[in-house]
Design an enzyme around this catalytic site. Structure first.
Site, PDB file in Angstrom:
ATOM      1  N   LYS A  64     -10.110  -6.429 -16.208  1.00  0.00           N
ATOM      2  CA  LYS A  64     -11.003  -6.918 -15.145  1.00  0.00           C
ATOM      3  C   LYS A  64     -12.421  -7.068 -15.679  1.00  0.00           C
ATOM      4  O   LYS A  64     -13.112  -8.035 -15.392  1.00  0.00           O
ATOM      5  CB  LYS A  64     -10.960  -5.963 -13.940  1.00  0.00           C
ATOM      6  N   GLN A 108     -10.184   1.779  -8.942  1.00  0.00           N
ATOM      7  CA  GLN A 108      -8.830   1.515  -9.438  1.00  0.00           C
ATOM      8  C   GLN A 108      -7.847   2.525  -8.854  1.00  0.00           C
ATOM      9  O   GLN A 108      -8.084   3.732  -8.869  1.00  0.00           O
ATOM     10  CB  GLN A 108      -8.828   1.564 -10.974  1.00  0.00           C
ATOM     11  N   ASP A 131     -11.817  -5.719  -3.359  1.00  0.00           N
ATOM     12  CA  ASP A 131     -10.362  -5.585  -3.438  1.00  0.00           C
ATOM     13  C   ASP A 131      -9.704  -6.046  -2.136  1.00  0.00           C
ATOM     14  O   ASP A 131      -8.495  -6.292  -2.100  1.00  0.00           O
ATOM     15  CB  ASP A 131      -9.980  -4.113  -3.664  1.00  0.00           C
TER      16      ASP A 131
HETATM   17  N1  GUN Z   1      -3.841  -0.762  -8.531  1.00  0.00           N
HETATM   18  C1  GUN Z   1      -2.854  -1.672  -8.581  1.00  0.00           C
HETATM   19  N2  GUN Z   1      -3.289  -2.874  -8.148  1.00  0.00           N
HETATM   20  C2  GUN Z   1      -4.590  -2.715  -7.825  1.00  0.00           C
HETATM   21  C3  GUN Z   1      -5.579  -3.598  -7.329  1.00  0.00           C
HETATM   22  O1  GUN Z   1      -5.353  -4.792  -7.067  1.00  0.00           O
HETATM   23  N3  GUN Z   1      -6.813  -3.040  -7.138  1.00  0.00           N
HETATM   24  C4  GUN Z   1      -7.066  -1.734  -7.391  1.00  0.00           C
HETATM   25  N4  GUN Z   1      -8.292  -1.284  -7.142  1.00  0.00           N
HETATM   26  N5  GUN Z   1      -6.157  -0.899  -7.838  1.00  0.00           N
HETATM   27  C5  GUN Z   1      -4.934  -1.381  -8.062  1.00  0.00           C
END
Ligand code: GUN
Length: 304
Positions: A64, A108, A131
């Protein structure tokens, strides 16, 4: 939906939905918006919060941040120890909420057991919730208002639309009811919007005779987190398949000792489907691209 054409060996092979290429085109649009914001004195900034050192989470966050760099978004990483109490994480979120130089906050998931992820998500300012997990954003998505759309569901819809797959009026079967994929996705797909307006069936671990539903799908979206769960006998010829799974399976021949596979048995299903998204290179890059999209949207909203 697309023509199902046998290859030279008489095997049917599906068109591959190239998530990497489509994500790159989304990222190109994001980059233009970042430049436009820059000329107005705004530097879109994402704060990424990583608790602990789970290898998969570390890899996702790295990806990311790399995407941020590629499109000109500033990213700031906050690494917290795996045993941090929930209050410590909530304090950090309060700081980030108040920091006007931060436009988006990404925590995350999953979080360690001592931390209630619902409580954490609810503390993020909904205007910085890139998110799209905050109940305010989920609620707005459900009733058709503008909101930050959860990145994986938004990426799946974008993947289908930009591949020329018609969604309107189609029967979409979603396998999985998670808060981050299945639930927001089903709500996006039933909205009376262009690129939606589908008939949606959601199957989950409590569904009896799941294959009876999956075989009715014009578009099948697998998000169950089980390697190779969907096999050729579970789909109808010509179906469009989107594979959301990212599962590690042991592979002694692979450099890392494992390889990534989806929830769909690609070899068999790609002989029956008309189009299919691969793993890796399908939904994964789209999730990251939509996070970038949401971060720029957050910066555009504040104009600071
Ligand atoms: N863990 C798995 N997928 C995601 C996501 O799209 N965002 C976040 N913050 N954590 C995740």
């Amino acid at each position: 939906m697309f023509g199902v054409t046998p290859d030279k060996d008489g095997q049917v092979t599906a068109r591959i939905i190239d998530g990497k290429a489509i994500a790159d085109s989304v990222l190109g649009e994001v980059r233009e918006r970042v430049l436009a914001l820059g000329s107005r004195g705004t530097e879109p900034t994402l704060a990424a919060v990583l608790v602990g050192d789970d290898p998969a989470s570390m890899a996702y966050v790295k990806n990311k941040r790399r995407a941020c760099e590629a499109v000109g978004i500033r990213s700031v990483l906050h690494r917290l120890s795996v045993d941090i109490p929930e209050s410590g994480l909530l304090e950090l979120i309060a700081e980030l909420n108040h920091d006007r130089s931060i436009h988006g906050i990404l925590v995350q998931l999953p979080l360690p057991d001592q931390i209630d992820s619902h409580r954490v998500i609810e503390r993020i300012d909904p205007d910085k919730d890139v998110d799209g997990f905050h109940p305010v954003n989920i609620g707005r998505l459900v009733i058709g208002l503008d909101s930050f759309r959860s990145c994986t569901p938004a990426g799946i819809v974008e993947l289908l639309v930009r591949s020329g797959v018609q969604i309107e009026g189609q029967h979409v079967v979603v396998l999985g009811r998670s808060n981050i994929v299945g639930k927001p996705l089903m709500n996006l797909l039933v909205r009376k919007d262009r690129g939606a307006n589908a008939t949606v069936t959601v199957c989950h671990s409590g569904t009896r005779d799941l294959a009876a539903y999956s075989r009715q799908a014009d578009i099948l979206i697998a998000a169950v987190g089980r390697a190779g769960f969907v096999t050729a006998d579970m789909v109808k010829p010509g179906v469009v398949v989107i594979d959301v799974g990212i599962n590690r399976v042991d592979d002694t021949a692979a450099r890392r000792g494992y390889r990534l596979v989806g929830d769909v048995d690609f070899d068999s299903v790609s002989r029956v489907a008309s189009a299919i998204s691969p793993v890796p290179g399908g939904v994964g890059p789209m999730t990251v691209a939509m996070l970038m999209w949401n971060t720029v949207k957050a910066a555009q909203r504040t104009g600071t």
